[in-house]
Enzyme design. Structure first.
Site, PDB file in Angstrom:
ATOM      1  N   GLU A   5       0.867  -1.177   0.000  1.00  0.00           N
ATOM      2  CA  GLU A   5       0.000   0.000   0.000  1.00  0.00           C
ATOM      3  C   GLU A   5       0.899   1.221   0.000  1.00  0.00           C
ATOM      4  O   GLU A   5       1.900   1.268   0.735  1.00  0.00           O
ATOM      5  CB  GLU A   5      -0.898   0.011   1.239  1.00  0.00           C
ATOM      6  CG  GLU A   5      -1.729   1.290   1.398  1.00  0.00           C
ATOM      7  CD  GLU A   5      -2.602   1.269   2.657  1.00  0.00           C
ATOM      8  OE1 GLU A   5      -3.115   0.185   3.004  1.00  0.00           O
ATOM      9  OE2 GLU A   5      -2.757   2.331   3.296  1.00  0.00           O
TER      10      GLU A   5
ATOM     11  N   GLU B 176      -1.816  11.531   3.885  1.00  0.00           N
ATOM     12  CA  GLU B 176      -2.795  11.389   4.957  1.00  0.00           C
ATOM     13  C   GLU B 176      -2.606  12.571   5.901  1.00  0.00           C
ATOM     14  O   GLU B 176      -1.492  13.063   6.104  1.00  0.00           O
ATOM     15  CB  GLU B 176      -2.607  10.094   5.741  1.00  0.00           C
ATOM     16  CG  GLU B 176      -2.912   8.836   4.978  1.00  0.00           C
ATOM     17  CD  GLU B 176      -2.728   7.610   5.843  1.00  0.00           C
ATOM     18  OE1 GLU B 176      -3.736   7.117   6.376  1.00  0.00           O
ATOM     19  OE2 GLU B 176      -1.579   7.160   5.992  1.00  0.00           O
TER      20      GLU B 176
END
Length: 347
Positions: free
Chosen positions: A195, A200
């Site tokens: 991933e 974020e």
């Protein structure tokens, strides 16, 4: 975003910014080769580089635009994006149901607007890939809705420069993300096939005594890898983006064989190289980040990373909150015939 551990633990590896072709290097640590016996949670904190202090990929020759969405229409382009529709919570105990309603994702005025709303909603308790092949689908009701858009099955890439220009939401419990998952689970279920978290941020703008300006302004770039959960690992870098809430900014990665750079407004602030990740299913030093990945855009409400930081929990009074996206673009490096500074960069 997937199955993110509730707390990030500071550990021993640093990921620095490296200047290309003569620029001044902010930091260039020697990568520590990782493996199954290495720490499972590695977090570095780095300073945001200033002008001239780090690689600026957009200034390099040889990049070719291969995919983009400029959000110039009046609806989400379903030839480019699909929607996840579930109330699963991403494995993070997030509080939203994801829908494909225009109330949660709409295009207009040259922008994509993803809106997280405080409203009761009932939907599937699990994502499509975890539901039984037949029989009744378990339902659950949650107190928030939002949207999670994916290019899965429509567009994916192995290597490239991937960027989003966006305006992020603020408040305790907000968790916007721009990230990538493998198109095929070549090395196994999450996180064995990898991933890539391009961007974020959680709880932007809330009081933060250790942050410049005394408000939360941390952004994160992270790799997840290793074996199938719970034998997974991650390697993350955090930095303070002081002006992150002041309008639109560009978040991206430059992903090449054996190296991934994270960028903010065009400058590299973190770099991870082969040896700083590993695969339980392959001896290749580039695995699992040597396969095609697709894009994901979402705005989560609450969840472990968000609710255990800031002033904790979710502020029930701040909704709706939006993430506005001006564009998403993908370039690939085609340096043949290029002169001067090349998109091949420093390998």
């Amino acid at each position: 975003m997937t199955l993110r551990p509730a707390m990030l633990l500071a550990a021993l590896a640093l990921a620095g910014c490296t200047a290309a072709d003569g620029g001044r290097a902010v930091a260039a640590p020697t990568p520590v080769k990782l493996g199954p016996d290495s720490p499972k949670k590695i977090v570095a904190t780095v300073a945001m580089p200033g002008p001239g202090e780090a690689r600026e990929p957009a200034r390099e020759r040889g990049w070719q635009l291969v995919w983009s969405d400029e959000f110039e229409g009046t609806a989400v382009d379903r030839t480019k994006w699909d929607f996840d529709r579930d109330c699963w919570g991403g494995g993070n105990n997030e509080r939203q149901c994801y829908t494909d309603r225009t109330a949660n994702a709409a295009v207009g005025g040259g922008l994509l607007t993803i809106t997280a709303r405080k409203e009761r909603f009932t939907g599937p308790a699990q994502p499509a890939q975890l539901r039984p092949a037949s029989g009744a689908v378990e339902k659950v009701t949650k107190d928030f809705t939002s949207a999670r858009m994916v290019t899965r099955g429509k567009a994916s890439w192995t290597y490239g420069r991937i960027e989003m220009r966006a305006k992020l939401p603020a408040g305790q419990g907000t968790w916007p993300a721009f990230w990538m998952l493998p198109e095929d689970k070549t090395y196994g279920p999450w996180a064995a096939s990898g991933e890539i978290d391009i961007l974020e941020a959680v709880n932007l703008g809330v009081p933060c005594a250790s942050c410049p300006g005394s408000r939360e302004n941390t952004i994160l770039g992270t790799l997840h890898f290793g074996g199938q959960w719970p034998a997974n690992a991650f390697n993350s870098t955090e930095t303070k983006a002081v002006d992150v809430l002041d309008g639109f900014h560009t978040f991206g990665v430059v992903w090449a064989p054996g190296r991934i750079d994270w960028t903010y407004d065009g400058r590299v602030y973190a770099t991870k190289r082969r040896g700083e990740w590993w695969s339980a299913a392959s001896n290749s030093p580039d695995a699992p980040f040597d396969r095609a990945f697709h894009l994901i855009l979402n705005l989560a409400v609450g969840g472990g990373l968000s609710e255990e930081r800031g002033v904790t929990g979710v502020d029930e009074t701040i909704w709706p909150q939006t993430m506005q996206v001006d564009w998403v673009r993908v370039w690939q490096c085609r340096p043949d015939g290029a002169s001067g500074q090349s998109c091949q960069g420093d390998r």
